[in-house]
Design a protein around this motif. Sequence first.
Motif, mmCIF file in Angstrom:
data_model
loop_
_atom_site.group_PDB
_atom_site.id
_atom_site.type_symbol
_atom_site.label_atom_id
_atom_site.label_comp_id
_atom_site.label_asym_id
_atom_site.label_seq_id
_atom_site.Cartn_x
_atom_site.Cartn_y
_atom_site.Cartn_z
ATOM 1 N N UNK A 115 0.847 -1.189 0.000
ATOM 2 C CA UNK A 115 0.000 0.000 0.000
ATOM 3 C C UNK A 115 0.880 1.236 0.000
ATOM 4 N N UNK A 116 0.760 2.039 -1.052
ATOM 5 C CA UNK A 116 1.626 3.205 -1.199
ATOM 6 C C UNK A 116 0.919 4.466 -0.719
ATOM 7 N N UNK A 117 1.612 5.311 0.043
ATOM 8 C CA UNK A 117 1.035 6.594 0.453
ATOM 9 C C UNK A 117 0.720 7.451 -0.763
ATOM 10 N N UNK A 118 -0.295 8.297 -0.638
ATOM 11 C CA UNK A 118 -0.708 9.138 -1.754
ATOM 12 C C UNK A 118 0.108 10.418 -1.873
ATOM 13 N N UNK A 140 8.713 1.889 -0.133
ATOM 14 C CA UNK A 140 7.593 2.805 -0.322
ATOM 15 C C UNK A 140 7.983 3.964 -1.235
ATOM 16 N N UNK A 141 9.181 4.524 -1.009
ATOM 17 C CA UNK A 141 9.641 5.625 -1.852
ATOM 18 C C UNK A 141 9.780 5.170 -3.302
ATOM 19 N N UNK A 142 10.331 3.970 -3.507
ATOM 20 C CA UNK A 142 10.471 3.439 -4.860
ATOM 21 C C UNK A 142 9.106 3.285 -5.527
ATOM 22 N N UNK A 143 8.158 2.718 -4.797
ATOM 23 C CA UNK A 143 6.821 2.541 -5.356
ATOM 24 C C UNK A 143 6.159 3.859 -5.707
ATOM 25 N N UNK A 144 6.308 4.862 -4.840
ATOM 26 C CA UNK A 144 5.717 6.176 -5.114
ATOM 27 C C UNK A 144 6.363 6.824 -6.328
ATOM 28 N N UNK A 145 7.690 6.729 -6.439
ATOM 29 C CA UNK A 145 8.381 7.306 -7.587
ATOM 30 C C UNK A 145 7.965 6.643 -8.885
#
Length: 535
Positions: A115-118, A140-145
Amino acid sequence: MQLHFSPSMRSITISSSNNGGLGDLMKIKVAARHISYRTLFHTVLILAFLLPFVFILTAVVTLEGVNKCSSFDCLGRRLGPKLLGRADDSGQRLVKDFVKILNQVNSEELPAGLKLPESYNHLVSEMKNNKHNAKEFALMVKGMMERFEREIRESKFAELTNKHFAASSIPKGIHCLSLRLTDEYSSNAHARKQLPSPELLPSLSDNSLHHFVLSTDNILAASVVVNSAVQSSLKPEKIVFHVITDKKTYAGMHSWFALNPVSPAIVEVKSVHQFDWLTRENVPVLEAVETHNGIRNYYHGNHVAGANLSDTTPRSFASKLQARSPKYISLLNHLRIYLPELFPNLDKVVFLDDDVVIQRDLSPLWDIDLNGKVNGAVETCKGEDDWVMSKRFRTYFNFSHPLIAKNLNPDECAWAYGMNIFDLRAWRKTDIRDTYHAWLKENLKSNLTLWKLGTLPPALIAFKGHVHPIDPSWHMLGLGYQNKTNIENAKKAAVIHYNGQSKPWLEIGFEHLRPFWTKYVNYTNDFVRNCHILE
């Protein structure tokens, strides 16, 4: 921190508070011999100078957790680097450890269901609430990027697609202008008057005059080309404009120039259907281009369906969209290849695209010696602007096709359509038109795999060996796709060309480049005002 002298003056003790008591930090013993007051004074003076620094360093180290040290040796290991001007490397070690984790995460796939932050704020809240470790944070940072990059990429392709459709459409104001002028043609005798007047008809074949040819279905654009040429000319009485349009636009185009004369210049308006020579029997290739189902689907179909956007760049996608402009299968766009037959009595003409503005007297063009060549054109492989002036044959042709690789040189310099001097007498001695037709047929047979972009590629082949380069200052390109155009160079150019999607009459035109064009629009004209052109 305290300084204590023994009663006998044989020792000096430096102490600091530690857990509510006194703890000795430094004790200096003095020899039993007598010490002079002068020596004592100097000693105290030196200590007074050093003690504030010792106090500050001790306080800093204490705040960093040195108070946990139980020995003077521990304090020394902490204070030593600071006294010697060396910083603590604990922060560097932290960075190195985190970079190591980032490299590890970079080679891993994101966990399923992560689950990635918005947003960044949500990321901070997530870290506070769930106490994630460094690796989980990096994932998480990788997924958001990756998500943001994907969304930006999709938005860019959507923007390019919308821009393509905007460039291919007819603005409401220009459509209104055409309809109103067409209606005027049917109801106003002045709008139907002969162009030019009967006494000026001999001028249409007078080779002592300067003949311009303009092929377009855009009435407003045609008016700007003609107005700018006449207003910039030192000898407007020598100008003859031959405006060629299609059947649906003819009435409106005729009305405009009948109601808005540009005397002393002469304007002739003709439709393609009024040229007896221009029949389907004489141009079978063009009939194939306009009726071939595959061709029509290519230019008018869904430009995104079937396209693998994950394997293409936005710049490449933009180039492909531009190559699919419907104008490339328009008869008006191919018309220039038939100039010797359309104007059998003329020796030399200057052909202009409808997206140009003339800013300087062009009469010297007729004095340029083409050295027996057919086409006087600006080369587009060298110049200050690497983006615009870097076009060679490899830009336009598919050199992975054996037919192209066998016959063409990828490094050969390209040249520009848009402002060309054509020596029609020299042209009639060549097989340029037949070569043009032959290569069009080959491209149709190859399902458009030889080239994608319009009428220039077959012209590059057909005019091979027949082009005379002219000075680049005569024709400046790129104002329709290069928003970094040098304004000073644009002011100096004889002809500026809005080639590209961002035409000045469109909302997507570059605002800072539009005034070069709008200065020649007659906003006091009733038809222009009532159709709210570019308000």
